[in-house]
Design a protein around this motif. Structure first.
Motif, PDB file in Angstrom:
ATOM      1  N   ASP A 124     -68.954 -24.611  19.316  1.00 20.51           N
ATOM      2  CA  ASP A 124     -70.069 -25.406  18.691  1.00 20.51           C
ATOM      3  C   ASP A 124     -70.347 -24.826  17.132  1.00 20.51           C
ATOM      4  O   ASP A 124     -70.732 -25.660  16.282  1.00 20.51           O
ATOM      5  N   ARG A 125     -70.411 -23.663  17.136  1.00 24.14           N
ATOM      6  CA  ARG A 125     -70.638 -22.847  15.751  1.00 24.14           C
ATOM      7  C   ARG A 125     -69.542 -23.367  14.718  1.00 24.14           C
ATOM      8  O   ARG A 125     -70.047 -23.662  13.632  1.00 24.14           O
ATOM      9  N   GLU A 126     -68.319 -23.467  15.208  1.00 22.41           N
ATOM     10  CA  GLU A 126     -67.394 -24.103  14.079  1.00 22.41           C
ATOM     11  C   GLU A 126     -67.560 -25.648  13.716  1.00 22.41           C
ATOM     12  O   GLU A 126     -67.432 -25.810  12.619  1.00 22.41           O
ATOM     13  N   LEU A 127     -68.109 -26.411  14.793  1.00 20.48           N
ATOM     14  CA  LEU A 127     -68.524 -27.691  14.358  1.00 20.48           C
ATOM     15  C   LEU A 127     -69.747 -27.761  13.248  1.00 20.48           C
ATOM     16  O   LEU A 127     -69.786 -28.630  12.805  1.00 20.48           O
ATOM     17  N   LEU A 128     -70.680 -26.798  13.281  1.00 16.67           N
ATOM     18  CA  LEU A 128     -71.911 -26.762  12.322  1.00 16.67           C
ATOM     19  C   LEU A 128     -71.472 -26.173  11.083  1.00 16.67           C
ATOM     20  O   LEU A 128     -72.190 -26.724  10.217  1.00 16.67           O
ATOM     21  N   VAL A 129     -70.223 -25.707  10.740  1.00 17.92           N
ATOM     22  CA  VAL A 129     -70.014 -25.187   9.181  1.00 17.92           C
ATOM     23  C   VAL A 129     -69.274 -26.451   8.633  1.00 17.92           C
ATOM     24  O   VAL A 129     -68.285 -27.156   9.124  1.00 17.92           O
ATOM     25  N   SER A 130     -69.707 -26.461   7.392  1.00 16.25           N
ATOM     26  CA  SER A 130     -69.240 -27.634   6.427  1.00 16.25           C
ATOM     27  C   SER A 130     -67.827 -27.248   5.836  1.00 16.25           C
ATOM     28  O   SER A 130     -67.178 -26.160   6.221  1.00 16.25           O
ATOM     29  N   GLU A 131     -67.319 -28.399   5.178  1.00 17.48           N
ATOM     30  CA  GLU A 131     -66.026 -28.386   4.485  1.00 17.48           C
ATOM     31  C   GLU A 131     -65.859 -27.353   3.495  1.00 17.48           C
ATOM     32  O   GLU A 131     -64.889 -26.355   3.595  1.00 17.48           O
ATOM     33  N   GLU A 132     -67.070 -27.129   2.588  1.00 26.61           N
ATOM     34  CA  GLU A 132     -67.016 -26.182   1.556  1.00 26.61           C
ATOM     35  C   GLU A 132     -67.075 -24.752   1.984  1.00 26.61           C
ATOM     36  O   GLU A 132     -66.549 -23.815   1.461  1.00 26.61           O
ATOM     37  N   GLU A 133     -67.979 -24.489   2.982  1.00 25.66           N
ATOM     38  CA  GLU A 133     -68.000 -23.055   3.712  1.00 25.66           C
ATOM     39  C   GLU A 133     -66.925 -22.823   4.331  1.00 25.66           C
ATOM     40  O   GLU A 133     -66.323 -21.661   4.369  1.00 25.66           O
ATOM     41  N   ARG A 134     -65.999 -23.662   4.863  1.00 24.82           N
ATOM     42  CA  ARG A 134     -64.750 -23.630   5.859  1.00 24.82           C
ATOM     43  C   ARG A 134     -63.806 -23.013   4.565  1.00 24.82           C
ATOM     44  O   ARG A 134     -63.133 -22.043   4.990  1.00 24.82           O
ATOM     45  N   GLU A 135     -63.794 -23.886   3.336  1.00 27.44           N
ATOM     46  CA  GLU A 135     -62.796 -23.678   2.517  1.00 27.44           C
ATOM     47  C   GLU A 135     -62.839 -22.291   1.871  1.00 27.44           C
ATOM     48  O   GLU A 135     -62.101 -21.246   1.622  1.00 27.44           O
TER      49      GLU A 135
END
Length: 442
Positions: free
Chosen positions: A158-169
Protein backbone atom coordinates in the motif's frame (compact mmCIF):
# COMPACT_ATOMS: atom_id res chain seq x y z
CA UNK A 1 -4.59 -61.88 13.24
CA UNK A 2 -2.71 -60.07 16.02
CA UNK A 3 -3.77 -56.53 16.81
CA UNK A 4 -1.70 -53.75 15.16
CA UNK A 5 0.58 -51.57 17.31
CA UNK A 6 1.08 -47.81 16.78
CA UNK A 7 3.34 -45.27 18.51
CA UNK A 8 2.66 -41.64 19.18
CA UNK A 9 4.73 -39.65 16.67
CA UNK A 10 6.06 -37.23 19.29
CA UNK A 11 6.20 -38.87 22.75
CA UNK A 12 6.54 -42.45 21.39
CA UNK A 13 3.80 -43.77 23.69
CA UNK A 14 2.28 -47.06 22.39
CA UNK A 15 -1.20 -46.95 20.79
CA UNK A 16 -2.76 -50.41 20.55
CA UNK A 17 -5.39 -51.35 17.94
CA UNK A 18 -7.95 -53.84 19.28
CA UNK A 19 -10.40 -55.96 17.19
CA UNK A 20 -14.05 -55.56 18.26
CA UNK A 21 -16.30 -58.60 18.25
CA UNK A 22 -17.94 -58.63 14.87
CA UNK A 23 -17.03 -55.02 14.30
CA UNK A 24 -14.13 -52.61 13.74
CA UNK A 25 -10.69 -52.62 15.38
CA UNK A 26 -10.06 -50.16 18.18
CA UNK A 27 -6.89 -48.17 18.84
CA UNK A 28 -6.13 -48.07 22.59
CA UNK A 29 -3.86 -45.45 24.10
CA UNK A 30 -1.89 -47.01 26.96
CA UNK A 31 -1.96 -44.31 29.57
CA UNK A 32 -2.68 -44.31 33.25
CA UNK A 33 -4.94 -41.20 33.24
CA UNK A 34 -7.81 -40.89 30.80
CA UNK A 35 -7.42 -38.04 28.37
CA UNK A 36 -9.92 -36.91 25.74
CA UNK A 37 -8.59 -36.37 22.23
CA UNK A 38 -10.67 -33.96 20.14
CA UNK A 39 -10.83 -35.06 16.56
CA UNK A 40 -12.53 -32.89 14.00
CA UNK A 41 -13.20 -35.59 11.44
CA UNK A 42 -12.69 -39.23 10.75
CA UNK A 43 -9.27 -40.22 9.56
CA UNK A 44 -9.21 -42.88 6.92
CA UNK A 45 -6.15 -45.07 6.64
CA UNK A 46 -5.61 -46.88 3.36
CA UNK A 47 -4.24 -50.33 3.77
CA UNK A 48 -4.97 -52.06 0.51
CA UNK A 49 -6.13 -50.97 -2.95
CA UNK A 50 -6.53 -47.41 -4.25
CA UNK A 51 -9.95 -45.70 -3.68
CA UNK A 52 -12.43 -45.55 -6.50
CA UNK A 53 -13.13 -42.25 -8.11
CA UNK A 54 -16.73 -42.47 -7.05
CA UNK A 55 -16.64 -40.21 -3.96
CA UNK A 56 -14.53 -42.55 -1.84
CA UNK A 57 -16.45 -45.72 -2.64
CA UNK A 58 -14.41 -48.83 -3.02
CA UNK A 59 -14.59 -51.41 -5.71
CA UNK A 60 -16.65 -54.54 -5.40
CA UNK A 61 -15.21 -57.09 -3.06
CA UNK A 62 -13.53 -54.54 -0.74
CA UNK A 63 -14.60 -53.72 2.79
CA UNK A 64 -14.17 -50.91 5.28
CA UNK A 65 -12.29 -51.73 8.52
CA UNK A 66 -12.95 -49.23 11.25
CA UNK A 67 -10.45 -48.54 14.14
CA UNK A 68 -11.41 -46.69 17.28
CA UNK A 69 -8.82 -44.68 19.33
CA UNK A 70 -9.59 -45.18 23.02
CA UNK A 71 -8.32 -42.67 25.57
CA UNK A 72 -9.04 -44.68 28.72
CA UNK A 73 -8.82 -48.35 29.71
CA UNK A 74 -9.67 -51.16 27.30
CA UNK A 75 -13.20 -52.10 26.16
CA UNK A 76 -15.55 -53.43 28.81
CA UNK A 77 -16.90 -56.94 28.82
CA UNK A 78 -20.21 -56.17 27.10
CA UNK A 79 -19.71 -55.98 23.35
CA UNK A 80 -16.49 -53.98 23.46
CA UNK A 81 -18.12 -50.52 23.95
CA UNK A 82 -16.30 -47.92 26.00
CA UNK A 83 -17.45 -46.61 29.32
CA UNK A 84 -19.71 -43.57 29.56
CA UNK A 85 -17.89 -40.25 29.30
CA UNK A 86 -14.92 -41.59 27.32
CA UNK A 87 -14.40 -40.20 23.81
CA UNK A 88 -13.23 -42.29 20.89
CA UNK A 89 -11.82 -41.52 17.48
CA UNK A 90 -12.55 -43.85 14.56
CA UNK A 91 -9.99 -44.72 11.83
CA UNK A 92 -11.20 -46.49 8.67
CA UNK A 93 -9.01 -48.97 6.86
CA UNK A 94 -9.74 -49.67 3.20
CA UNK A 95 -9.20 -53.29 2.20
CA UNK A 96 -10.75 -56.66 1.47
CA UNK A 97 -13.57 -57.76 3.75
CA UNK A 98 -12.41 -61.35 3.82
CA UNK A 99 -8.84 -62.37 4.45
CA UNK A 100 -7.28 -59.03 3.23
CA UNK A 101 -4.44 -61.08 1.63
CA UNK A 102 -4.97 -60.52 -2.13
CA UNK A 103 -2.08 -60.21 -4.60
CA UNK A 104 -2.61 -56.44 -4.85
CA UNK A 105 -2.47 -56.12 -1.08
CA UNK A 106 0.71 -58.15 -0.88
CA UNK A 107 2.35 -56.07 -3.63
CA UNK A 108 1.34 -52.80 -1.97
CA UNK A 109 2.59 -54.09 1.39
CA UNK A 110 5.95 -55.13 -0.06
CA UNK A 111 6.28 -51.79 -1.92
CA UNK A 112 5.47 -49.71 1.14
CA UNK A 113 7.83 -51.85 3.28
CA UNK A 114 10.64 -51.27 0.79
CA UNK A 115 9.95 -47.51 0.72
CA UNK A 116 9.95 -47.41 4.54
CA UNK A 117 13.17 -49.37 4.80
CA UNK A 118 14.88 -47.20 2.17
CA UNK A 119 13.78 -43.96 3.92
CA UNK A 120 11.72 -42.91 0.89
CA UNK A 121 8.53 -42.75 2.93
CA UNK A 122 7.80 -41.46 6.42
CA UNK A 123 5.36 -43.51 8.43
CA UNK A 124 2.70 -41.40 10.12
CA UNK A 125 1.19 -42.52 13.39
CA UNK A 126 -1.65 -41.12 15.45
CA UNK A 127 -0.94 -38.60 18.20
CA UNK A 128 -1.94 -38.65 21.80
CA UNK A 129 -3.91 -35.77 23.33
CA UNK A 130 -0.93 -33.92 24.81
CA UNK A 131 1.08 -34.19 21.62
CA UNK A 132 -1.96 -33.11 19.58
CA UNK A 133 -2.40 -30.01 21.76
CA UNK A 134 1.32 -29.22 21.41
CA UNK A 135 1.08 -29.63 17.63
CA UNK A 136 -1.98 -27.37 17.48
CA UNK A 137 -0.14 -24.71 19.49
CA UNK A 138 2.81 -24.85 17.08
CA UNK A 139 0.44 -24.55 14.12
CA UNK A 140 -1.27 -21.59 15.77
CA UNK A 141 2.11 -19.89 16.27
CA UNK A 142 3.09 -20.48 12.67
CA UNK A 143 -0.32 -19.19 11.52
CA UNK A 144 0.08 -16.04 13.61
CA UNK A 145 3.60 -15.48 12.19
CA UNK A 146 2.34 -15.91 8.63
CA UNK A 147 -0.52 -13.52 9.30
CA UNK A 148 1.93 -10.91 10.64
CA UNK A 149 4.18 -11.31 7.59
CA UNK A 150 1.17 -11.00 5.31
CA UNK A 151 0.06 -7.83 7.08
CA UNK A 152 3.54 -6.28 6.74
CA UNK A 153 3.68 -7.18 3.07
CA UNK A 154 0.29 -5.57 2.45
CA UNK A 155 1.37 -2.41 4.30
CA UNK A 156 4.53 -2.13 2.17
CA UNK A 157 2.50 -2.73 -0.95
CA UNK A 158 0.00 0.00 0.00
CA UNK A 159 2.87 2.41 0.74
CA UNK A 160 4.40 1.68 -2.67
CA UNK A 161 1.16 2.60 -4.34
CA UNK A 162 1.12 5.98 -2.56
CA UNK A 163 4.64 6.98 -3.83
CA UNK A 164 4.67 9.24 -6.97
CA UNK A 165 6.74 8.63 -10.10
CA UNK A 166 9.21 11.44 -9.35
CA UNK A 167 9.78 10.23 -5.83
CA UNK A 168 10.25 6.71 -7.14
CA UNK A 169 12.85 7.91 -9.67
CA UNK A 170 14.66 9.96 -7.01
CA UNK A 171 14.62 7.01 -4.67
CA UNK A 172 15.87 4.79 -7.52
CA UNK A 173 18.71 7.23 -8.29
CA UNK A 174 19.63 7.42 -4.61
CA UNK A 175 19.60 3.67 -4.32
CA UNK A 176 21.70 3.39 -7.51
CA UNK A 177 24.24 5.84 -6.12
CA UNK A 178 24.31 3.97 -2.84
CA UNK A 179 24.68 0.71 -4.74
CA UNK A 180 27.58 2.14 -6.76
CA UNK A 181 29.21 3.36 -3.58
CA UNK A 182 28.73 -0.03 -2.01
CA UNK A 183 30.21 -1.72 -5.10
CA UNK A 184 33.23 0.56 -4.92
CA UNK A 185 33.53 -0.18 -1.24
CA UNK A 186 33.22 -3.88 -2.05
CA UNK A 187 35.97 -3.60 -4.70
CA UNK A 188 38.19 -1.74 -2.25
CA UNK A 189 37.55 -4.29 0.45
CA UNK A 190 38.13 -7.09 -2.08
CA UNK A 191 41.49 -5.55 -3.04
CA UNK A 192 42.34 -5.08 0.62
CA UNK A 193 41.34 -8.68 1.24
CA UNK A 194 43.61 -9.82 -1.60
CA UNK A 195 46.45 -7.75 -0.14
CA UNK A 196 45.77 -9.22 3.25
CA UNK A 197 45.73 -12.70 1.71
CA UNK A 198 49.12 -12.02 0.10
CA UNK A 199 50.45 -10.61 3.35
CA UNK A 200 49.01 -13.60 5.19
CA UNK A 201 50.74 -15.93 2.69
CA UNK A 202 54.07 -14.13 3.24
CA UNK A 203 53.61 -14.19 7.00
CA UNK A 204 52.68 -17.87 6.83
CA UNK A 205 55.84 -18.58 4.80
CA UNK A 206 57.93 -16.59 7.28
CA UNK A 207 56.21 -18.44 10.10
CA UNK A 208 57.01 -21.80 8.53
CA UNK A 209 60.62 -20.71 8.01
CA UNK A 210 60.77 -19.46 11.62
CA UNK A 211 59.25 -22.73 12.84
CA UNK A 212 61.80 -24.74 10.83
CA UNK A 213 64.60 -22.56 12.22
CA UNK A 214 63.16 -22.92 15.72
CA UNK A 215 63.02 -26.69 15.28
CA UNK A 216 66.62 -26.72 14.07
CA UNK A 217 67.68 -24.50 16.98
CA UNK A 218 65.83 -26.79 19.35
CA UNK A 219 67.72 -29.78 17.94
CA UNK A 220 71.00 -27.88 18.33
CA UNK A 221 69.99 -26.93 21.86
CA UNK A 222 69.28 -30.56 22.70
CA UNK A 223 72.60 -31.60 21.13
CA UNK A 224 74.44 -28.89 23.07
CA UNK A 225 72.65 -29.93 26.25
CA UNK A 226 73.76 -33.53 25.75
CA UNK A 227 77.33 -32.40 25.04
CA UNK A 228 77.20 -30.09 28.07
CA UNK A 229 76.07 -33.02 30.22
CA UNK A 230 78.95 -35.15 28.90
CA UNK A 231 81.48 -32.35 29.48
CA UNK A 232 80.02 -31.68 32.92
CA UNK A 233 80.41 -35.34 33.81
CA UNK A 234 83.99 -35.32 32.54
CA UNK A 235 84.64 -32.12 34.53
CA UNK A 236 83.28 -33.72 37.70
CA UNK A 237 85.43 -36.80 37.12
CA UNK A 238 88.49 -34.63 36.49
CA UNK A 239 87.69 -32.57 39.57
CA UNK A 240 87.50 -35.80 41.59
CA UNK A 241 90.82 -36.93 40.12
CA UNK A 242 92.35 -33.52 40.81
CA UNK A 243 91.09 -33.59 44.38
CA UNK A 244 92.48 -37.11 44.78
CA UNK A 245 95.85 -36.04 43.32
CA UNK A 246 95.93 -32.98 45.57
CA UNK A 247 95.21 -35.16 48.60
CA UNK A 248 97.92 -37.58 47.53
CA UNK A 249 100.32 -34.67 46.99
CA UNK A 250 99.50 -33.25 50.40
CA UNK A 251 100.05 -36.64 51.98
CA UNK A 252 103.31 -37.13 50.06
CA UNK A 253 104.56 -33.69 51.12
CA UNK A 254 103.71 -34.41 54.72
CA UNK A 255 105.51 -37.75 54.49
CA UNK A 256 108.45 -36.04 52.81
CA UNK A 257 108.59 -33.46 55.61
CA UNK A 258 108.47 -36.22 58.21
CA UNK A 259 111.21 -38.11 56.40
CA UNK A 260 113.32 -35.00 56.20
CA UNK A 261 112.86 -34.47 59.89
CA UNK A 262 113.68 -38.11 60.56
CA UNK A 263 117.30 -39.13 61.08
CA UNK A 264 117.51 -42.23 58.96
CA UNK A 265 120.65 -43.52 60.66
CA UNK A 266 119.32 -42.98 64.15
CA UNK A 267 116.00 -44.58 63.13
CA UNK A 268 117.71 -47.56 61.49
CA UNK A 269 120.68 -48.23 63.73
CA UNK A 270 120.61 -48.17 67.51
CA UNK A 271 123.89 -48.74 69.34
CA UNK A 272 123.99 -49.17 73.10
CA UNK A 273 125.68 -51.30 75.70
CA UNK A 274 124.53 -53.95 78.07
CA UNK A 275 127.18 -54.02 80.77
CA UNK A 276 130.45 -55.18 79.21
CA UNK A 277 128.74 -56.13 75.96
CA UNK A 278 128.00 -53.83 73.06
CA UNK A 279 124.53 -54.02 71.48
CA UNK A 280 123.48 -52.98 67.95
CA UNK A 281 119.81 -53.17 66.98
CA UNK A 282 119.13 -55.42 69.99
CA UNK A 283 121.81 -57.92 68.93
CA UNK A 284 124.64 -58.47 71.41
CA UNK A 285 128.14 -58.48 69.95
CA UNK A 286 130.44 -60.64 72.09
CA UNK A 287 130.08 -63.10 74.90
CA UNK A 288 131.23 -63.65 78.48
CA UNK A 289 131.70 -66.73 80.65
CA UNK A 290 128.77 -65.61 82.80
CA UNK A 291 126.67 -64.29 79.90
CA UNK A 292 126.40 -66.81 77.13
CA UNK A 293 125.43 -65.36 73.73
CA UNK A 294 124.69 -67.63 70.80
CA UNK A 295 126.78 -67.44 67.67
CA UNK A 296 123.66 -66.78 65.61
CA UNK A 297 123.05 -63.55 67.55
CA UNK A 298 126.75 -62.62 67.29
CA UNK A 299 126.64 -63.22 63.50
CA UNK A 300 123.48 -61.11 63.24
CA UNK A 301 125.16 -58.29 65.21
CA UNK A 302 128.14 -58.45 62.81
CA UNK A 303 125.70 -58.28 59.90
CA UNK A 304 124.14 -55.08 61.32
CA UNK A 305 127.62 -53.62 61.89
CA UNK A 306 128.68 -54.36 58.29
CA UNK A 307 125.45 -52.82 57.01
CA UNK A 308 126.07 -49.64 59.08
CA UNK A 309 129.63 -49.15 57.78
CA UNK A 310 128.52 -49.96 54.22
CA UNK A 311 125.73 -47.32 54.42
CA UNK A 312 128.09 -44.70 55.88
CA UNK A 313 130.69 -45.29 53.15
CA UNK A 314 128.04 -45.09 50.47
CA UNK A 315 126.59 -41.81 51.71
CA UNK A 316 130.09 -40.37 52.13
CA UNK A 317 131.15 -41.58 48.69
CA UNK A 318 134.08 -43.61 50.02
CA UNK A 319 135.42 -46.56 48.04
CA UNK A 320 137.44 -48.97 50.20
CA UNK A 321 140.81 -49.93 48.78
CA UNK A 322 141.61 -53.49 49.88
CA UNK A 323 138.25 -54.97 50.79
CA UNK A 324 134.65 -54.79 49.73
CA UNK A 325 131.91 -54.99 52.35
CA UNK A 326 129.07 -57.37 51.50
CA UNK A 327 126.16 -57.01 54.01
CA UNK A 328 124.23 -60.26 53.97
CA UNK A 329 122.43 -60.50 57.31
CA UNK A 330 123.92 -63.07 59.68
CA UNK A 331 126.15 -64.33 56.83
CA UNK A 332 127.84 -61.05 55.93
CA UNK A 333 131.41 -61.15 54.66
CA UNK A 334 134.22 -59.14 53.06
CA UNK A 335 135.56 -59.77 49.63
CA UNK A 336 139.27 -59.20 49.22
CA UNK A 337 140.32 -57.01 46.32
CA UNK A 338 143.92 -58.31 46.45
CA UNK A 339 143.19 -61.98 45.89
CA UNK A 340 142.73 -63.31 49.46
CA UNK A 341 139.25 -64.58 48.71
CA UNK A 342 136.23 -64.22 50.97
CA UNK A 343 136.58 -63.37 54.64
CA UNK A 344 133.49 -64.28 56.67
CA UNK A 345 132.11 -62.22 59.53
CA UNK A 346 129.99 -65.03 60.87
CA UNK A 347 130.75 -68.25 62.73
CA UNK A 348 129.01 -71.15 64.31
CA UNK A 349 131.63 -71.55 67.08
CA UNK A 350 133.53 -74.36 65.35
CA UNK A 351 136.61 -72.28 64.57
CA UNK A 352 139.72 -72.93 66.64
CA UNK A 353 140.91 -70.15 68.94
CA UNK A 354 144.40 -71.64 68.86
CA UNK A 355 144.86 -71.20 65.14
CA UNK A 356 144.74 -68.23 62.84
CA UNK A 357 141.24 -68.62 61.33
CA UNK A 358 139.30 -66.77 58.63
CA UNK A 359 136.83 -65.35 61.17
CA UNK A 360 139.69 -63.46 62.83
CA UNK A 361 140.96 -62.33 59.42
CA UNK A 362 137.51 -61.05 58.59
CA UNK A 363 137.35 -58.99 61.80
CA UNK A 364 140.79 -57.51 61.11
CA UNK A 365 139.72 -56.66 57.55
CA UNK A 366 136.63 -54.93 58.97
CA UNK A 367 138.90 -52.81 61.23
CA UNK A 368 140.90 -51.90 58.11
CA UNK A 369 137.74 -50.61 56.40
CA UNK A 370 136.67 -48.75 59.55
CA UNK A 371 140.12 -47.09 59.77
CA UNK A 372 139.86 -45.95 56.15
CA UNK A 373 136.47 -44.36 56.91
CA UNK A 374 137.88 -42.65 60.06
CA UNK A 375 140.75 -41.21 58.03
CA UNK A 376 138.21 -39.93 55.49
CA UNK A 377 136.03 -38.15 58.03
CA UNK A 378 139.02 -36.64 59.91
CA UNK A 379 139.35 -34.23 57.01
CA UNK A 380 136.19 -32.52 58.23
CA UNK A 381 136.72 -29.93 60.94
CA UNK A 382 133.53 -31.02 62.67
CA UNK A 383 134.70 -34.60 62.91
CA UNK A 384 134.44 -35.95 66.47
CA UNK A 385 137.49 -37.14 68.35
CA UNK A 386 137.13 -40.89 68.75
CA UNK A 387 137.84 -42.32 72.23
CA UNK A 388 139.28 -45.57 70.90
CA UNK A 389 142.16 -45.80 68.46
CA UNK A 390 142.38 -48.55 65.85
CA UNK A 391 145.54 -50.54 65.22
CA UNK A 392 144.83 -52.40 62.00
CA UNK A 393 147.97 -54.58 61.74
CA UNK A 394 147.71 -55.90 65.28
CA UNK A 395 143.90 -55.96 65.28
CA UNK A 396 143.76 -53.92 68.50
CA UNK A 397 141.42 -51.28 69.94
CA UNK A 398 143.23 -48.83 72.27
CA UNK A 399 141.45 -46.84 74.98
CA UNK A 400 143.18 -43.45 74.56
CA UNK A 401 140.83 -41.46 76.79
CA UNK A 402 141.03 -43.52 79.94
CA UNK A 403 143.45 -46.28 80.76
CA UNK A 404 145.28 -46.63 77.49
CA UNK A 405 144.47 -50.35 77.51
CA UNK A 406 144.60 -52.25 74.24
CA UNK A 407 142.20 -55.09 73.50
CA UNK A 408 142.49 -57.56 70.64
CA UNK A 409 139.55 -58.08 68.33
CA UNK A 410 140.72 -61.57 67.40
CA UNK A 411 139.69 -64.79 69.13
CA UNK A 412 143.12 -66.35 68.55
CA UNK A 413 144.78 -66.85 71.92
CA UNK A 414 142.38 -64.34 73.45
CA UNK A 415 139.90 -64.38 76.30
CA UNK A 416 136.19 -63.82 75.90
CA UNK A 417 136.29 -60.75 78.19
CA UNK A 418 139.01 -59.02 76.18
CA UNK A 419 137.41 -59.92 72.84
CA UNK A 420 134.03 -58.61 73.99
CA UNK A 421 135.66 -55.39 75.33
CA UNK A 422 137.36 -54.78 71.95
CA UNK A 423 134.04 -55.24 70.14
CA UNK A 424 132.39 -52.80 72.58
CA UNK A 425 135.15 -50.22 71.86
CA UNK A 426 134.55 -50.63 68.13
CA UNK A 427 130.77 -50.09 68.50
CA UNK A 428 131.43 -46.99 70.65
CA UNK A 429 133.50 -45.45 67.80
CA UNK A 430 130.73 -46.37 65.31
CA UNK A 431 128.16 -44.69 67.58
CA UNK A 432 130.06 -41.38 67.49
CA UNK A 433 130.61 -41.70 63.73
CA UNK A 434 126.86 -42.36 63.33
CA UNK A 435 125.99 -39.20 65.28
CA UNK A 436 128.38 -37.17 63.13
CA UNK A 437 126.97 -38.63 59.89
CA UNK A 438 123.43 -37.83 61.04
CA UNK A 439 124.38 -34.16 61.45
CA UNK A 440 126.53 -34.07 58.34
CA UNK A 441 124.40 -35.83 55.74
CA UNK A 442 120.83 -35.97 57.09
Amino acid sequence: MSPALFLCQRCKEPLKLLQQQGGPLEVQHHANTPTEIPVSAESQVRTSGRPHSDGGRVSQGSALCTFTLLTSGGPDSEGGTTSQGNACCTFTLLGESASMRTMNTIQNTVLETFEILSDQKVVDHPLCVDCTDHLLMQLDDQLALLASDNQKYKSFQDRELLVSEEEREALHAELCAELSSLEQEEARLTQELEDLDGHHARVAAELRAAQAESKELYKQHEQHRVEYSVFKMEQLELMDQLSSVENQLTYALSQQYRLRQTNIFNATFTISDEGPLGVINNFRLGCLPGVRVGWTEISSAWGQTVLLLFSLSKIAGLQFQRYQLVPFGDHSYLKSLTGDGVLPLFSDGSHSVFLNNKFDCGMKAFLDCLQQFVEEIERDERCPCLPYRIHVKEGLMEDVWDSGECCSIRTHLNTEEEWSRALKFMLSDLKLILAWASLRYC
